[in-house]
Each structure stands twice: as C-alpha cells, then as structure tokens.
Design an enzyme around this catalytic site. Structure first.
Site, PDB file in Angstrom:
ATOM      1  N   TYR A  75      42.571  46.196  43.016  1.00  0.00           N
ATOM      2  CA  TYR A  75      43.609  46.222  42.326  1.00  0.00           C
ATOM      3  C   TYR A  75      43.539  46.799  41.296  1.00  0.00           C
ATOM      4  CZ  TYR A  75      48.333  44.768  41.274  1.00  0.00           C
ATOM      5  OH  TYR A  75      49.863  45.074  41.185  1.00  0.00           O
TER       6      TYR A  75
ATOM      7  N   GLN B 200      50.588  38.226  43.694  1.00  0.00           N
ATOM      8  CA  GLN B 200      50.730  37.877  45.401  1.00  0.00           C
ATOM      9  C   GLN B 200      49.797  38.096  46.168  1.00  0.00           C
ATOM     10  OE1 GLN B 200      53.128  38.857  43.248  1.00  0.00           O
ATOM     11  NE2 GLN B 200      54.631  41.099  44.544  1.00  0.00           N
TER      12      GLN B 200
ATOM     13  N   ASN C 146      48.823  44.413  35.365  1.00  0.00           N
ATOM     14  CA  ASN C 146      49.583  43.657  33.817  1.00  0.00           C
ATOM     15  C   ASN C 146      49.289  42.080  33.997  1.00  0.00           C
ATOM     16  OD1 ASN C 146      50.875  42.155  36.096  1.00  0.00           O
ATOM     17  ND2 ASN C 146      52.442  42.966  36.105  1.00  0.00           N
TER      18      ASN C 146
ATOM     19  N   GLN D 153      43.234  57.160  22.685  1.00  0.00           N
ATOM     20  CA  GLN D 153      43.011  55.049  22.709  1.00  0.00           C
ATOM     21  C   GLN D 153      44.628  54.964  22.548  1.00  0.00           C
ATOM     22  OE1 GLN D 153      40.081  54.353  23.790  1.00  0.00           O
ATOM     23  NE2 GLN D 153      41.857  52.151  24.386  1.00  0.00           N
TER      24      GLN D 153
ATOM     25  N   HIS E  63      47.613  54.679  24.943  1.00  0.00           N
ATOM     26  CA  HIS E  63      47.197  54.161  26.644  1.00  0.00           C
ATOM     27  C   HIS E  63      48.625  52.797  26.153  1.00  0.00           C
ATOM     28  CE1 HIS E  63      44.632  54.731  29.234  1.00  0.00           C
ATOM     29  NE2 HIS E  63      43.681  55.241  28.007  1.00  0.00           N
TER      30      HIS E  63
ATOM     31  N   HIS F 104      13.111  13.733  46.647  1.00  0.00           N
ATOM     32  CA  HIS F 104      12.806  15.587  45.857  1.00  0.00           C
ATOM     33  C   HIS F 104      11.192  14.501  45.972  1.00  0.00           C
ATOM     34  CE1 HIS F 104      16.647  15.752  44.686  1.00  0.00           C
ATOM     35  NE2 HIS F 104      15.842  17.600  44.119  1.00  0.00           N
TER      36      HIS F 104
ATOM     37  N   SER G 214      42.041  47.560  25.399  1.00  0.00           N
ATOM     38  CA  SER G 214      40.827  48.195  24.548  1.00  0.00           C
ATOM     39  C   SER G 214      41.681  49.078  23.624  1.00  0.00           C
ATOM     40  CB  SER G 214      40.947  49.541  25.655  1.00  0.00           C
ATOM     41  OG  SER G 214      42.321  50.497  25.486  1.00  0.00           O
TER      42      SER G 214
ATOM     43  N   GLU H 251      35.047  48.371  22.493  1.00  0.00           N
ATOM     44  CA  GLU H 251      35.050  48.873  24.176  1.00  0.00           C
ATOM     45  C   GLU H 251      34.085  50.725  23.724  1.00  0.00           C
ATOM     46  OE1 GLU H 251      38.440  49.425  25.397  1.00  0.00           O
ATOM     47  OE2 GLU H 251      37.798  50.105  27.637  1.00  0.00           O
ATOM     48  N   HIS H 252      34.653  51.465  23.305  1.00  0.00           N
ATOM     49  CA  HIS H 252      34.191  52.654  22.873  1.00  0.00           C
ATOM     50  C   HIS H 252      33.920  52.751  21.426  1.00  0.00           C
ATOM     51  CE1 HIS H 252      37.750  53.101  25.545  1.00  0.00           C
ATOM     52  NE2 HIS H 252      37.256  53.243  26.564  1.00  0.00           N
TER      53      HIS H 252
ATOM     54  N   GLU I 137      12.658  12.116  36.552  1.00  0.00           N
ATOM     55  CA  GLU I 137      14.229  12.057  36.409  1.00  0.00           C
ATOM     56  C   GLU I 137      14.367  11.412  37.652  1.00  0.00           C
ATOM     57  OE1 GLU I 137      15.060  16.370  37.289  1.00  0.00           O
ATOM     58  OE2 GLU I 137      13.814  17.025  35.362  1.00  0.00           O
TER      59      GLU I 137
ATOM     60  N   ASP J  75      35.701  59.157  30.315  1.00  0.00           N
ATOM     61  CA  ASP J  75      36.899  57.872  31.181  1.00  0.00           C
ATOM     62  C   ASP J  75      37.130  58.980  32.704  1.00  0.00           C
ATOM     63  OD1 ASP J  75      38.209  56.230  29.164  1.00  0.00           O
ATOM     64  OD2 ASP J  75      39.522  57.894  28.350  1.00  0.00           O
TER      65      ASP J  75
END
Lengths: 431, 431
Positions: free
Chosen positions: A129, A190, A213, A258, A261, A419, A236, A326-327, A414, A360
């Site tokens: 995506y 979709q 999103n 950061q 963003h 088996h 993030s 994250e960083h 069992e 990045d």
C-alpha cells in the site's frame, strides 16, 4: 513539551504517563471498514470502482485501473540526475542490507537417523500500500518493495489512491527502480480488500504491507489471517540519549525530524546535563519557525515532546527500555556501552554522526519499524515477512521403531487413538 | 467423503470447492469478546474473577488463582514411568530441533565504513493458553513452551481454565518439564485479556500463543498489536500423496488421525492408483468403528474427506500447493522428487515410515502449524515468535559526508525539511 528530572518527587508517575500515553487516533472506523471489505469480497471490481468514485473522485473506467510499467519507467527516466542518483544509492544499499537477511535452510540427520529440517520459500504474491498525497514517500516504497523482491516474490503489486487522478511521479519512479510488477490506482480500505480477497482484474495476494491512514490500518487488521500483514502501525517516536558534548542544534533537528511527521509523534531527549537540556529546548524553538512543516512539528513537540534529565546516561537505559522506542539515538563518543544495555528498540543509531534520518533513506536497514511500545515484541520489516518456512521430517523404519512407542503412549494419554494407530500399525512389534 | 478424478469433466469446479470450503465456525463471538476484554482492561482482577465464576463455575478466591510450581513438579513425579519417559523424550527432541532455530546476530562494516547489523533478543514475558477439558494436550504445551524457553524468555506464563476446579495433571507435568514459571487457573477470553493488559496479580506479557476455542481465538485476534500472537488458527488438515504400493490400512489411519481431532478437519488422499483409492476408502470405513473417537472422525470424514485419483503423483503437486496443507505426507519410496515441487505446506512428512502423528509428539519440529491455506504466507511456531530484532547503524563523520547529500536530496523531495536539516547540519560542507 514536558521537562522531567529523575530527581523530582513526581518523576515515576509522570514518566509512567509518558510511557502509557495513548496517541493513537480513536476514530471509530472499524464498522465502516467492515462494510467496505464485505462489499469488496462480495461484489469485487464493481465495489472497488464505486468506492474509488466516492472517496477518490475519479471513475476508474475513464482514468484506467492500472498505471503501466512504461509509465513508471518514464517517471524514473525523467527524474533530475541528482534525485535519480540518490534513489539509486538508496535502492542499492537497502538491497545489500536485506540480502543478508535471507534465511538459510536446514537439512540434517540426528543421532537416531531421523532426517529433520526446514525450507524457506517466498510467498507467491505481495501487495504494497502506498498512500496518496503528502504522505506518498518513494523511500517507503523502496523499504517495502525491495525486501519482497529480495525474498523472491514473483508478483509484487502496488496499490495507491490517485485522488482526482493525480499521480506522484517520484513514487512511480521508485516503483520502477524496485521492480514492482503491477500498479493499481486504488486506495483506502477497498484496496486492502481487493488485495486480500481478489477483485476481478486485481488478483489476490498473500501478504499486504505498507503504511496508510486509519482506514487502511484497520482494514489490514481485519484481513489479518486471510493474508499476512506487517505490524499494525501506530504513531512513531524517537528517543535521543545525549551527553552535554553534542551540538544542541544537531540534537534539536533530530527531535524535530520525528515531530514534523505527524502531530501525534513523540520526541524524547534523555541527557545527564541540565544546561545542555536547556540549550536543546531553545534550539528546538529557534528551528521550528524555519521549517515548512512548522505547524505539525510545533503541535507534536508541544503535546508529546519531553526532555528528561538523568543522573547518568546509564541510568536512562532502563527508562528507554520501558519506552521501547521505534528509533533510538545514542549520541555519545562511545555508544557501545549504552547499546549493550538496550533490550527493546526498533532501530538504534550509534554515535554523534548517525542522525536517524540517514536510516530513513539511504543507510540500508528498514525504516518500517515497530511503534507504540511494540518493539517489546515486534521487529522491523524484513525479508522474512515475505517468506514462510516448511518444516520436514523423514524416518526410516528403524527410526520409527525407536520413536514410535513414545508416540503411541502419548497419543493414548491424550485420547487420540487414530494417532496411536497410525504409528502402531507401522511398528515391527505392532504394539 | 467425495471422490474425484482429475479426468472428470467437473474436476476443476469440484476441486475449487474443496480449496475454498469455509470450515471455520461462524459463531458471532466478536461482540461478546469485545465486552469481556474491555471489562478486563478496565476492572482487572475483579473482572477476571467474575467471568471465571460465570463460565468455569468456580470462585478463584476459594480455589486459589495459581497452581504452584510444587504441584506441577508433583504431577510430573507421579507420572507412570512409561509416560514420563515419553514426555522426556518428546521434550528433549523438541528442544534440540528448536535450538537450531536460534538466529545469529549480524554486525559488520560495509565498503563505505558504515557499521550495520541486527541484534536478536527474547521478549521479556510470554503467555501460553492451554485449553481445559478434552483438548488439554500436554504435547501442545511442550510445543508452545519449549520454543519460548529456548528463545530465552525469562517469564513464561500459562493460563488454563479449570472448570469446576478440575485440573489436568498431565498438562501440569508437562508444564514442569518445560519450565513454565507461572500457572494461572483462568481461561477463555478473560485469560487472554489478563495476559494482554495485565490484571492485578497477573502481570501482562508481550506475546500470547496457544490453541483455544472460538472465544479464545477471537480474543487473540482482538489483542493483536497490543501483544504479539501466533497465527490465527483454523481447522486443520492433512493431505496424503501415496502410490499404490502402500498398505491401505496405514494410509487410512493417517487420514483418520486428522479426522478424529474435530468435525471440521479435512483429510485428503491423492493417489495415482484407482484400486488403491478404493482399498483406502474401505479401510477407513473398517477402522472408524474401532475408534473411541469414531463419532467425530465419521462426521469429519463424511463432510470433509476426499480421495482424488490423479494421472501421476507429479500432477498432484500443483493441486497440493493450492490446498497449502498444514500437514503433507509423501508416502512413496523416494519422496525427494515430489518434495522438491512443494511450495506451500506447513510441514512435510517424507516416506512410508513417517506418519504425521510422529510429528505431533516426539520428532522435534513444531506441531503448531498454519491451517486453512495459511501456509501460503505463514510458518509453524518457532523460536523467532518469541524474539525480536533490533537493527543498528553507526556512521563515522566520513561516512556521513558520503551518504548525507543523497539523504538531504530525498528528504527535501519528500517535503521533510527537519529530516534534511538533521543531516545537513552535520555535513562538513553544510549544504
């Protein structure tokens, strides 16, 4: 921005709030997404076309469903030379780093003459995506597409919304460079539905990755299990651990890289030098107005920024682990000692000359990383996300006679007689 | 059971139905589970106790919340010697196989003097769900717990419902053997909630694995992202590819070893010998009444069993790939040629003396495998499910000067000026 000092009486509570801060948007999109996914599952192409008309404002039968490989190649060739060289460098370095992630198969005999092993294979098809508009980053496409191609994915599909038919040429250029096989002008939940279920001309894939999103993220969550997905992504964060011998402007820019963003990102500085802390705070305030992204950065820094003064940088490390960032930048002369104490972090940037932004784009490691404390259990995107492992086993008659009786005993215990029987029938003693 | 022949006119459609058959129970449990999880998140212990009273019929303040390590040890020591030896053998072999899965870290310098690498660490805590009653399998506990311990998980938590206070002693024995650190007498969605959010005395974990009923599976799906989980599990399946030189009774028992698990399991035989197909069908019918699990096996075989006659076993392999079976037996003298053609399967059992059941218990590879066609993109449970990878990066001033300009160019192209600035400030030329 909040200022904390580990010496403050209220530190534990204030830091706890920072760790637990829910910065994820609470939009109740789950029901909308469910409706969209069902429609795509049941009506395929027609539903995808209808939602594209509704949300992106264009008619796929007029604009066309696909962007052709030739158009991607043309976008790449039309790039100005400096930008093309930069993309080339990024792609080559990302490819080199991910090549080293390719797993090795195992195939061996143990002491009982049992053949054992595991074989890795790529998934047949993967979908990526790519958001439309401002958040359409060519770097992000490279970070998702190159691991898939290194894994050996034969059919790599990109979906991207083109609101009112607009196309981001830099992303198309990156798609060409990364070897994307199909590009579809569809986005939103979709598009995720089309990738997971298939929708007419868009055949289904096995793994879906890439940022989006809230609707896209929720759609990925809902199709998880039908297909593989990369980790659920949240807002993030960056944590910088710095002594007083850094240039405050450098560290301020790192925190802002950061903050620019998104308004929900979190930037946190740990330092053992209260004066330095003050100078970084001033530098941040000085730099923000110079940024084209000033408004976003200002909101993020004011709401979620923090500067924390600690007794020693070593003492900061357990706090960093609780944030599981994250960083993580370790801006000191010799970062190894601090790095050895890190348990939970998505990616670590070592030393004063390793700003997070270098990772990045061109350094090589993946920039798709676990956010929102998920580095406690999750890893950055890798070649393994586009592969799966088949275990295997081969017994000789002798080996079966050795391992069989224990299997029969456990299967009976069992309450699974078939088996037991499937093994017992093959035993020489036929117990 | 349906019989198909690839020569039949309607084969493609009938086989397509077999591939797409939705065998997952459609119980609309999502809403119930959401209510339970929210209550546990908001009210912690009190909610867990209330649901346990409601669903399992016992009061945790009377029966006690925990089963003590000493009780697990006692259960292990009380096992009859043959069963204890069988469990010991299984645990040792599972441990040996999973030890080989431990990933190796990387740490290297590339041609530009950039330090690059990745470091693997275990999650701090993992939770394992163990169903109560009939489906409480000690083998399943070993298959979940041992990989976690091999990964290095320090706090390994087991949750299991004890309806009316009943406890499965074989499972406790396995918990002792596998080194489980905490055992809690709670089950259902409320147990998953306690593991994901924490609930008073039950501290939260980072990863939740293990089989369960529809409520447990749905709860795991809903907490995914808060914690890591193993794959969403659906009904399981076995595919056997066999020539006519097998004992029909052996193959019939193999098919039934899957069918006896659950009425929704799928057992499919591919063979190139129509006579053999007939003899297997007869053997299945002859064996079923002898099983204590006859009723379940009969229902599963009648509803979801299939025998498919193919022109050649090689011709079966693309069909097997479409099924992407959890378990695949290749019952021929030389299975390697067929195995080389397999792309999608959870685990493969090679040769006439490797019944699937041997892999369920003592062979070593994990028996937690992707079901419902998920072997297209997912793998069996492994040590990696209890670990995460931290990438890292270290640049010298020289390296930054080499890679910096490309980063600055790309950051500007993406409209992220603070990213560009954080690099540009550090460049000697200060571009």
């Amino acid at each position: 921005m909040i200022r904390l000092d580990t010496q403050d009486a209220g530190f534990a509570a204030a830091f706890g709030e920072l760790v637990d801060a829910r910065r994820e948007s609470d939009a109740d999109v789950a029901r909308d997404v469910q409706v969209i996914l069902r429609a795509v599952r049941d009506d395929g192409e027609a539903a995808v076309a209808a939602f594209t008309k509704q949300f992106d404002g264009h008619d796929l039968s007029e604009t066309g469903w696909r962007i052709e490989p030739a158009d991607c190649r043309a976008a790449y060739e039309a790039l100005e030379p400096e930008l093309r060289a930069a993309l080339d460098l990024a792609a080559a370095r990302i490819r080199a780093y991910h090549e080293k992630q390719k797993p090795t198969d195992s195939d061996y005999f143990d002491g009982q003459g049992v053949r054992l092993g595991a074989r890795w294979t790529a998934v047949d098809a993967a979908g990526i995506y790519v958001p439309g508009g401002r958040a359409a980053y060519p770097s992000s496409l490279l970070m998702n597409a190159i691991p898939a191609k290194v894994a050996g994915v034969e059919r790599l599909v990109m979906v991207t919304p083109t609101p009112k038919g607009e196309i981001n040429h830099l992303v198309l250029a990156a798609a060409h460079l990364a070897g994307v096989d199909e590009v579809w002008r569809v986005g939103g939940a979709q598009a995720i539905g089309a990738l997971a279920y298939g929708a007419g001309r868009i055949q289904r894939v096995d793994v879906v990755t890439g940022p989006g999103n809230a609707w896209v993220a929720e759609a990925k969550r809902q199709v998880y299990g039908m297909v593989g997905i990369d980790m659920v992504a949240g807002p993030s964060e960056i944590v910088v651990v710095a002594d007083g011998r850094n240039d405050p402007d450098w560290i301020a820019a790192d925190l802002l890289s950061q903050a620019e963003h998104d308004t929900v990102t979190q930037s946190i500085l740990f330092t053992d030098d209260a004066d330095f802390a003050e100078r970084v705070a001033e530098a941040v305030d000085r730099q923000i107005p110079e940024l084209a992204t000033a408004s976003v950065a200002r909101t993020a820094w004011d709401a979620n920024g923090a500067i924390i003064v600690v007794d020693s940088l070593e003492a900061a490390m357990p706090l960093v682990d609780r944030l599981a960032p994250e960083h993580l930048e370790l801006a000191v002369d010799d970062p190894q000692g601090l790095f050895d104490r890190v348990r939970h972090a998505g990616s670590v940037f070592l030393g004063r000359h390793t700003p997070e932004a270098i990772g990045d784009y061109v350094a090589g490691p993946n920039h798709v990383l676990p956010t929102g404390r998920r580095a406690r259990f999750a890893s950055g995107l890798s070649v393994l996300d586009f592969m799966k492992r088949t275990s295997f086993l081969g017994l000789t008659e002798t080996a079966l006679n050795e391992l069989g009786p224990a299997t029969v005993a456990l299967a009976h215990a069992e309450g699974l007689p078939a088996h037991a029987k499937s093994v017992a029938l093959r035993l020489r003693l036929n117990r």
